[in-house]
Design a protein around this motif. Structure first.
Motif, PDB file in Angstrom:
ATOM      1  N   CYS A 193       0.885  -1.172   0.000  1.00 54.45           N
ATOM      2  CA  CYS A 193       0.000   0.000   0.000  1.00 54.45           C
ATOM      3  C   CYS A 193       0.923   1.222   0.000  1.00 54.45           C
ATOM      4  O   CYS A 193       1.836   1.313   0.806  1.00 54.45           O
ATOM      5  CB  CYS A 193      -0.939   0.002   1.200  1.00 54.45           C
ATOM      6  N   LEU A 220      -2.927  -1.039  -3.009  1.00 59.68           N
ATOM      7  CA  LEU A 220      -3.684   0.118  -2.518  1.00 59.68           C
ATOM      8  C   LEU A 220      -2.840   1.364  -2.681  1.00 59.68           C
ATOM      9  O   LEU A 220      -1.652   1.373  -2.371  1.00 59.68           O
ATOM     10  CB  LEU A 220      -4.052  -0.070  -1.039  1.00 59.68           C
ATOM     11  N   LEU A 227      -5.059   5.516   6.582  1.00 57.98           N
ATOM     12  CA  LEU A 227      -5.464   4.281   5.918  1.00 57.98           C
ATOM     13  C   LEU A 227      -4.267   3.354   5.705  1.00 57.98           C
ATOM     14  O   LEU A 227      -4.356   2.143   5.921  1.00 57.98           O
ATOM     15  CB  LEU A 227      -6.141   4.598   4.585  1.00 57.98           C
ATOM     16  N   LEU A 228      -3.129   3.924   5.283  1.00 54.80           N
ATOM     17  CA  LEU A 228      -1.919   3.115   5.142  1.00 54.80           C
ATOM     18  C   LEU A 228      -1.525   2.491   6.478  1.00 54.80           C
ATOM     19  O   LEU A 228      -1.170   1.311   6.555  1.00 54.80           O
ATOM     20  CB  LEU A 228      -0.761   3.968   4.614  1.00 54.80           C
ATOM     21  N   GLU A 231      -3.741  -0.507   7.331  1.00 52.69           N
ATOM     22  CA  GLU A 231      -3.396  -1.709   6.566  1.00 52.69           C
ATOM     23  C   GLU A 231      -2.106  -2.332   7.079  1.00 52.69           C
ATOM     24  O   GLU A 231      -1.977  -3.560   7.162  1.00 52.69           O
ATOM     25  CB  GLU A 231      -3.256  -1.349   5.079  1.00 52.69           C
ATOM     26  N   ARG A 236      -2.150  -6.707   6.658  1.00 55.65           N
ATOM     27  CA  ARG A 236      -2.659  -7.076   5.336  1.00 55.65           C
ATOM     28  C   ARG A 236      -1.678  -6.712   4.221  1.00 55.65           C
ATOM     29  O   ARG A 236      -1.547  -7.439   3.241  1.00 55.65           O
ATOM     30  CB  ARG A 236      -4.011  -6.393   5.097  1.00 55.65           C
ATOM     31  N   LEU A 237      -1.010  -5.559   4.352  1.00 51.57           N
ATOM     32  CA  LEU A 237      -0.109  -5.078   3.316  1.00 51.57           C
ATOM     33  C   LEU A 237       1.130  -4.473   3.957  1.00 51.57           C
ATOM     34  O   LEU A 237       1.099  -4.041   5.116  1.00 51.57           O
ATOM     35  CB  LEU A 237      -0.801  -4.018   2.444  1.00 51.57           C
ATOM     36  N   SER A 239       4.314  -1.452   3.282  1.00 52.46           N
ATOM     37  CA  SER A 239       4.380  -0.132   2.645  1.00 52.46           C
ATOM     38  C   SER A 239       5.816   0.356   2.619  1.00 52.46           C
ATOM     39  O   SER A 239       6.674  -0.124   3.381  1.00 52.46           O
ATOM     40  CB  SER A 239       3.501   0.877   3.388  1.00 52.46           C
TER      41      SER A 239
END
Length: 300
Positions: A193, A220, A227-228, A231, A236-237, A239
């Motif tokens: 993301c 994303l 929001l980052l 996540e 989930r992700l 960055s």
């Protein structure tokens, strides 16, 4: 000529609507329109293009607007000087900050309030280019941004706070290679993301991938750090973010990070207009900002 007429003109340029401009000034629409017409009569020029609606400023009006902004800003400075002369430890300050540096603001405010306890601060998020524009218009007094985005021939002063460093961040549940650094090729298959493509921080990340010939797995994209962070912390992700943009919850209970190499490291710092009539408050704020050096905070 009254200062209120200049305030009307600034509000009209901001809202591009007579009723909303009048409401922001606390007057009726006829009073605002009459004030603008009186200003035009006194100056002997047409300032705004109008019929029943506002259609913008004339070329002469744009020049008057620039002068009006400087005049109103100077008056605000005079008021703050008077307050300081009365030993009032306060005043107002408008700061513009780029999104990747938003978490730097509490450190800056902590230092400012230690020296000026009653300081009122308004903080707004803008791109680096918008910060430069708003400083010129006297809408902001201080900017927190990439210093290589400051026009070198412009009327600005700068102070470096830290050199931005990008890291890959992921939840402890997401396995990463051992070591303190990662190459761009190591990240190719990790679901990511990332910040939006219009953001300079993201553009540095894209340049790193492109130079390495790597196509990342991006799930994303957003301009909302919250929001980052959600996540990331949910696992989930992963960055790639500047250290200054990481969530607070890292370490044993949160995230693990790896510095991404090679990656550009632009300087981030504070900016103000260089002008001879800076207020005592802005002078004190600038002195405090120049004592800050945050490399030890925002490097991995």
């Amino acid at each position: 000529m009254f200062l209120r007429q200049l305030t009307y003109l600034i509000a009209l340029d901001r809202f591009h609507h007579f009723s909303r401009a009048a409401e922001s000034c606390g007057v009726s629409q006829p009073a605002l329109s009459a004030g603008i017409r009186q200003l035009e009569t006194e100056l002997g020029i047409t300032i705004i293009q109008r019929n029943r609606r506002f259609y913008g400023l004339t070329a002469e009006g744009e020049r008057v607007l620039a002068w009006a902004r400087q005049t109103v800003a100077a008056l605000d400075g005079l008021r703050q000087e008077a307050a300081f002369a009365q030993d009032i430890a306060g005043g107002s300050l408008a700061i513009g900050v780029m999104p990747p540096a938003i978490q730097v603001v509490p450190l800056l405010l902590e230092s400012l309030r230690a020296a000026v306890p009653a300081l009122h601060v308004e903080v707004k998020v803008h791109s680096s280019n918008e910060i430069v524009h708003l400083l010129r218009e006297h809408t902001l007094q201080l900017g927190l941004m990439y210093l290589d985005q400051v026009p070198p021939d412009g009327p600005f002063e700068t102070h470096t706070l830290y050199a931005e460093e990008h890291v890959l961040a992921a939840a402890k549940s997401m396995p990463l290679p051992a070591g303190k650094t990662m190459q761009w090729s190591d990240i190719e298959t990790i679901p990511l993301c990332l910040l939006s493509r219009n953001m300079r921080s993201r553009q540095l990340v894209d340049a790193g991938f492109q130079k390495a010939g790597v196509t990342p797995t991006i799930m994303l994209e957003t301009d909302a750090l919250e929001l980052l962070h959600a996540e990331l912390l949910a696992g989930r992700l992963a960055s790639i973010l500047p250290v200054a943009a990481l969530p607070d919850r890292i370490g044993a209970a949160g995230l693990h990070t790896r510095r991404v190499v090679p990656c550009a490291s632009p300087d981030v710092g504070v900016v103000r207009l260089n002008q001879p009539n800076n207020t005592a408050l802005l002078g004190r704020v600038w002195e405090i900002a120049n004592t800050l050096k945050l490399d030890d905070v925002y490097t991995s």
